[in-house]
Design a protein around this motif. Structure first.
Motif, PDB file in Angstrom:
ATOM      1  N   MET A 264       0.835  -1.202   0.000  1.00 61.92           N
ATOM      2  CA  MET A 264       0.000   0.000   0.000  1.00 61.92           C
ATOM      3  C   MET A 264       0.869   1.251   0.000  1.00 61.92           C
ATOM      4  N   THR A 265       0.381   2.289  -0.657  1.00 59.44           N
ATOM      5  CA  THR A 265       1.066   3.571  -0.678  1.00 59.44           C
ATOM      6  C   THR A 265       0.195   4.578   0.075  1.00 59.44           C
ATOM      7  N   LEU A 266       0.819   5.268   1.019  1.00 57.85           N
ATOM      8  CA  LEU A 266       0.056   6.147   1.911  1.00 57.85           C
ATOM      9  C   LEU A 266       0.727   7.501   2.050  1.00 57.85           C
ATOM     10  N   ASN A 267      -0.073   8.506   2.379  1.00 55.91           N
ATOM     11  CA  ASN A 267       0.472   9.811   2.755  1.00 55.91           C
ATOM     12  C   ASN A 267       1.024   9.695   4.176  1.00 55.91           C
ATOM     13  N   VAL A 268       2.300  10.037   4.331  1.00 56.22           N
ATOM     14  CA  VAL A 268       2.971   9.816   5.618  1.00 56.22           C
ATOM     15  C   VAL A 268       2.246  10.546   6.747  1.00 56.22           C
ATOM     16  N   LYS A 269       1.917  11.812   6.515  1.00 53.50           N
ATOM     17  CA  LYS A 269       1.372  12.644   7.583  1.00 53.50           C
ATOM     18  C   LYS A 269       0.010  12.119   8.057  1.00 53.50           C
ATOM     19  N   GLU A 270      -0.880  11.808   7.086  1.00 54.06           N
ATOM     20  CA  GLU A 270      -2.202  11.298   7.460  1.00 54.06           C
ATOM     21  C   GLU A 270      -2.099   9.978   8.214  1.00 54.06           C
ATOM     22  N   PHE A 271      -1.242   9.095   7.698  1.00 57.71           N
ATOM     23  CA  PHE A 271      -1.083   7.779   8.304  1.00 57.71           C
ATOM     24  C   PHE A 271      -0.500   7.917   9.708  1.00 57.71           C
ATOM     25  N   LEU A 272       0.515   8.772   9.831  1.00 51.56           N
ATOM     26  CA  LEU A 272       1.169   8.963  11.121  1.00 51.56           C
ATOM     27  C   LEU A 272       0.191   9.520  12.152  1.00 51.56           C
ATOM     28  N   GLN A 273      -0.608  10.509  11.760  1.00 45.68           N
ATOM     29  CA  GLN A 273      -1.542  11.108  12.714  1.00 45.68           C
ATOM     30  C   GLN A 273      -2.636  10.119  13.118  1.00 45.68           C
ATOM     31  N   ALA A 274      -3.076   9.270  12.182  1.00 42.70           N
ATOM     32  CA  ALA A 274      -4.097   8.280  12.508  1.00 42.70           C
ATOM     33  C   ALA A 274      -3.540   7.258  13.510  1.00 42.70           C
ATOM     34  N   ILE A 275      -2.309   6.808  13.267  1.00 40.44           N
ATOM     35  CA  ILE A 275      -1.674   5.848  14.189  1.00 40.44           C
ATOM     36  C   ILE A 275      -1.490   6.509  15.563  1.00 40.44           C
ATOM     37  N   ASP A 276      -1.064   7.763  15.528  1.00 38.68           N
ATOM     38  CA  ASP A 276      -0.818   8.505  16.772  1.00 38.68           C
ATOM     39  C   ASP A 276      -2.101   8.590  17.598  1.00 38.68           C
ATOM     40  N   ARG A 277      -3.221   8.913  16.962  1.00 42.09           N
ATOM     41  CA  ARG A 277      -4.487   8.992  17.696  1.00 42.09           C
ATOM     42  C   ARG A 277      -4.924   7.621  18.187  1.00 42.09           C
ATOM     43  N   GLU A 315     -10.047   5.931   9.734  1.00 38.49           N
ATOM     44  CA  GLU A 315      -9.952   5.504   8.342  1.00 38.49           C
ATOM     45  C   GLU A 315      -8.978   6.393   7.591  1.00 38.49           C
ATOM     46  N   VAL A 316      -8.071   5.764   6.859  1.00 37.78           N
ATOM     47  CA  VAL A 316      -7.109   6.521   6.060  1.00 37.78           C
ATOM     48  C   VAL A 316      -7.293   6.108   4.607  1.00 37.78           C
ATOM     49  N   GLN A 317      -7.419   7.085   3.726  1.00 39.11           N
ATOM     50  CA  GLN A 317      -7.543   6.789   2.301  1.00 39.11           C
ATOM     51  C   GLN A 317      -6.141   6.590   1.720  1.00 39.11           C
ATOM     52  N   SER A 318      -5.848   5.411   1.228  1.00 43.07           N
ATOM     53  CA  SER A 318      -4.520   5.165   0.655  1.00 43.07           C
ATOM     54  C   SER A 318      -4.481   5.661  -0.784  1.00 43.07           C
ATOM     55  N   GLN A 319      -3.265   5.856  -1.305  1.00 39.93           N
ATOM     56  CA  GLN A 319      -3.142   6.154  -2.727  1.00 39.93           C
ATOM     57  C   GLN A 319      -3.396   4.887  -3.539  1.00 39.93           C
ATOM     58  N   GLU A 343      11.912   9.703   4.972  1.00 36.92           N
ATOM     59  CA  GLU A 343      11.816  11.027   4.355  1.00 36.92           C
ATOM     60  C   GLU A 343      10.702  11.038   3.318  1.00 36.92           C
ATOM     61  N   GLY A 344      10.308  12.221   2.873  1.00 37.08           N
ATOM     62  CA  GLY A 344       9.328  12.309   1.798  1.00 37.08           C
ATOM     63  C   GLY A 344       7.911  12.380   2.319  1.00 37.08           C
ATOM     64  N   THR A 345       6.942  12.572   1.391  1.00 37.67           N
ATOM     65  CA  THR A 345       5.556  12.739   1.786  1.00 37.67           C
ATOM     66  C   THR A 345       4.771  11.444   1.639  1.00 37.67           C
ATOM     67  N   GLU A 346       5.325  10.457   0.873  1.00 35.32           N
ATOM     68  CA  GLU A 346       4.630   9.187   0.678  1.00 35.32           C
ATOM     69  C   GLU A 346       5.472   8.041   1.189  1.00 35.32           C
ATOM     70  N   ILE A 347       4.795   6.984   1.652  1.00 36.96           N
ATOM     71  CA  ILE A 347       5.520   5.769   1.985  1.00 36.96           C
ATOM     72  C   ILE A 347       4.805   4.569   1.392  1.00 36.96           C
ATOM     73  N   LYS A 348       5.593   3.517   1.220  1.00 34.39           N
ATOM     74  CA  LYS A 348       5.062   2.266   0.704  1.00 34.39           C
ATOM     75  C   LYS A 348       5.244   1.221   1.798  1.00 34.39           C
ATOM     76  N   VAL A 349       4.154   0.531   2.154  1.00 33.32           N
ATOM     77  CA  VAL A 349       4.243  -0.520   3.154  1.00 33.32           C
ATOM     78  C   VAL A 349       3.979  -1.845   2.456  1.00 33.32           C
TER      79      VAL A 349
END
Lengths: 378, 378
Positions: A264-277, A315-319, A343-349
């Motif tokens: 999956m490819t995700l926006n780092v910031k959205e994913f990080l904040q969702a995990i954080d919450r 819920e996080v919308q993935s790319q 680094e960067g704005t996107e990550i791949k898991v």
């Protein structure tokens, strides 16, 4: 010994060498800072016997006089008091003069301190390192490589070798690997190296953390010399010595899966904040575990449930999500650490099933990789 | 209960009432925040039974809608989790809905929390205070008066009354006095008061410290109501209740000398920095004591001696010294606290001998006074 020195330069230098000074040492003289004045300048040294830092203040730099040496000599002064004193002195220049019986006067404006010093001859000698086989790397890159790996070292002493970061140099590539056996961080980069030298050593995580605090974000090259039991980092005015850890670092290459079943490819910031919450409630339970599930239309659900307090669903919308559907549980802390390191704005898991380690990386970049072992919750 | 609220307003309000919530309480429901929604707005309450804070968020302010009430009602939510959650929510608006069994949904964007709440009927009632005899003082002045006295309260429970600040209102003047029996801080100012009321109460230092953290630096008036056992501070949207301390505050007026034998005027910053440096070595010894001596030509010498570490001598040029020569010793910490509390660039210190309390004040200003008892060192 007697010299007059610019306060700013002295304060900076003291601050740097203080990073090696520990108040809990079995060798009393190591609670002090060694000061040596020669015609070339003033050298400060701090050490806790694992780490030693030497900082040099030249007599003159960029055409500006920094130190005025009246008599060369040396002294060891109590580190904590000396550092607090110089920081608070009233004027821009400081006079330091050793008097009989190692009594040392520190003068600035109308302030005059008299500190009881110790004989510098009693101070342990730093390791002698031949600087023939140095390799070079830029300061900002080195700082990043440390930051992106050192957090993953083990904090437990049950396997001491895992409290260090494995540094390997081969084919002019430096690879740094850290693991605490629940997650792994890997970062590699080319280095400037003359010969076809190869190294494979383990540097204590604590040494690397302290060293990176001294580094600025410049592109200046850092010289790195590795010997049997020591590593030496050389910047313009600083020598940083650390002992190496004894023993063989485990072969981690087999841990890293070479194929994947769900990507999956995700926006780092959205994913990080969702995990954080989601981890806000998970922290209270054991292990800080959150659950990730793939839903329809590229939605990733993060959830956690602490029966006594409540539950959370994000819920996080993935790319994009490719491959099999997945439900997997993992430590929110490890995921947050890994996401902050990349680094960067996107990550791949990339997952290979709910019970297998999974990989997080920046897309199109194989110079860094974070790996996390899932948690069994079923 | 169901409402939608602007996140910023909710975060601010939660932060304010959290100052009264303690995790160490013998009354479990007080680890929660009470939320009450009515047609007028939402009221949050936090309390540790000594201090209670009520914060009101109106439905509309300055023509801007802040809360949209769907159903009125009430709930108590776990304070620590609730405050962390609202701070980290993704969107600018938050929906809060109580479901059966006090289960409460907190929704923002794609994040949905479900917290186990408690029945608001179980939450202790706040004291009922009649607001007839309020007096008024501006927020910034009140904040200063607290800052300039509260640090001097006793931290020891041997004389509980000294852990509070004595507030006296007489002839339309509010006088605040704090002492730990080694030093004393006094500050007075006129207040707006209708009747010729007079008060003499003791407010816990901790309550005042927490209250001043909520205050901004505006000129808005704060209403203050004092009853037998409670004080209530009212600002625009906040009610702050504190219990009063039982017992009689000692009569401190006899402590303050009315004449002096040595007077000196000093630059606050120079004097403060000299004391601060001198205390670097004194801290290590017992009591953090420094010595002050008058020299010739208006020079004041500050010194300290810790035989094991070293000594320090500072010279400060006074603006003037009048009266007898003097050698006196005192706590550097008390002097630093006093100097930081005073306003202006100059201070006047008035001594009546080496063994008598001395006074520090801003010249030409008798609205504030700091008093310190010297230390016998001979």
């Amino acid at each position: 010994m007697k010299f007059i020195i610019a306060k700013d330069a002295l304060v900076q230098s003291v601050q740097d060498v203080m990073k090696a000074v520990s108040s809990r040492t079995t060798i009393p003289i190591l609670t002090g800072i060694k000061i040596v004045a020669t015609d070339e300048g003033v050298t400060l040294t701090g050490s806790d016997s694992d780490i030693s830092i030497e900082s040099f203040i030249p007599v003159e730099e960029d055409g500006k006089e920094i130190v005025d040496i009246h008599h060369s000599g040396s002294i060891v002064l109590p580190a904590r008091f000396f550092s607090e004193i110089v920081r608070k002195l009233p004027k821009e220049s400081v006079e330091i003069e050793v008097q009989p019986h190692f009594s040392t006067v520190i003068r600035s404006g109308k302030a005059e301190f008299n500190l009881n010093g110790l004989d510098a001859e009693e101070y342990p000698h730093l390791p002698q390192i031949e600087e023939e086989n140095a390799f070079k790397i830029s300061t900002d890159l080195l700082k990043n490589m440390i930051r992106q790996t050192v957090f993953a070292v083990s904090t437990s002493e049950t396997r001491p070798i895992l409290t260090g970061v494995n540094w390997k140099v081969e084919d002019k590539i430096l690879t740094c690997i850290a693991t605490d056996s629940h997650r792994l961080a890997l970062r590699k980069a080319p280095v400037e190296i003359d010969a076809d030298s190869s190294y494979n050593v383990v540097i204590p995580g604590k040494s690397l953390s302290e060293f990176s605090k001294i580094l600025d974000d410049s592109h200046d090259l850092v010289d790195i010399v590795i010997t049997n039991n020591q590593v030496l980092f050389k910047t313009k005015h600083i020598l940083f010595f650390s002992r190496l850890l004894d023993g063989n670092y485990p072969d981690t290459s087999r841990l890293i899966p070479s194929e994947s079943k769900t990507d999956m490819t995700l926006n780092v910031k959205e994913f990080l904040q969702a995990i954080d919450r989601a981890s806000l409630l998970a922290k209270e339970g054991r292990n800080n575990v959150v659950k990730l599930s793939t839903l329809e239309e590229g939605v990733v659900e993060i959830s956690s449930n602490s029966p006594e307090i409540g539950k959370v669903i994000e819920e996080v919308q993935s790319q994009s999500i490719d491959g099999e559907d997945l439900k997997i549980s993992f430590s929110a802390k490890y995921m947050l650490d890994a996401l902050k390191a990349l680094e960067g704005t996107e990550i791949k898991v990339s997952f290979t099933g709910a019970m297998r380690p999974f990989i997080i990386r920046t897309p199109e970049d194989d110079s860094m990789l974070q790996l996390i072992l899932p948690v069994r919750t079923y």
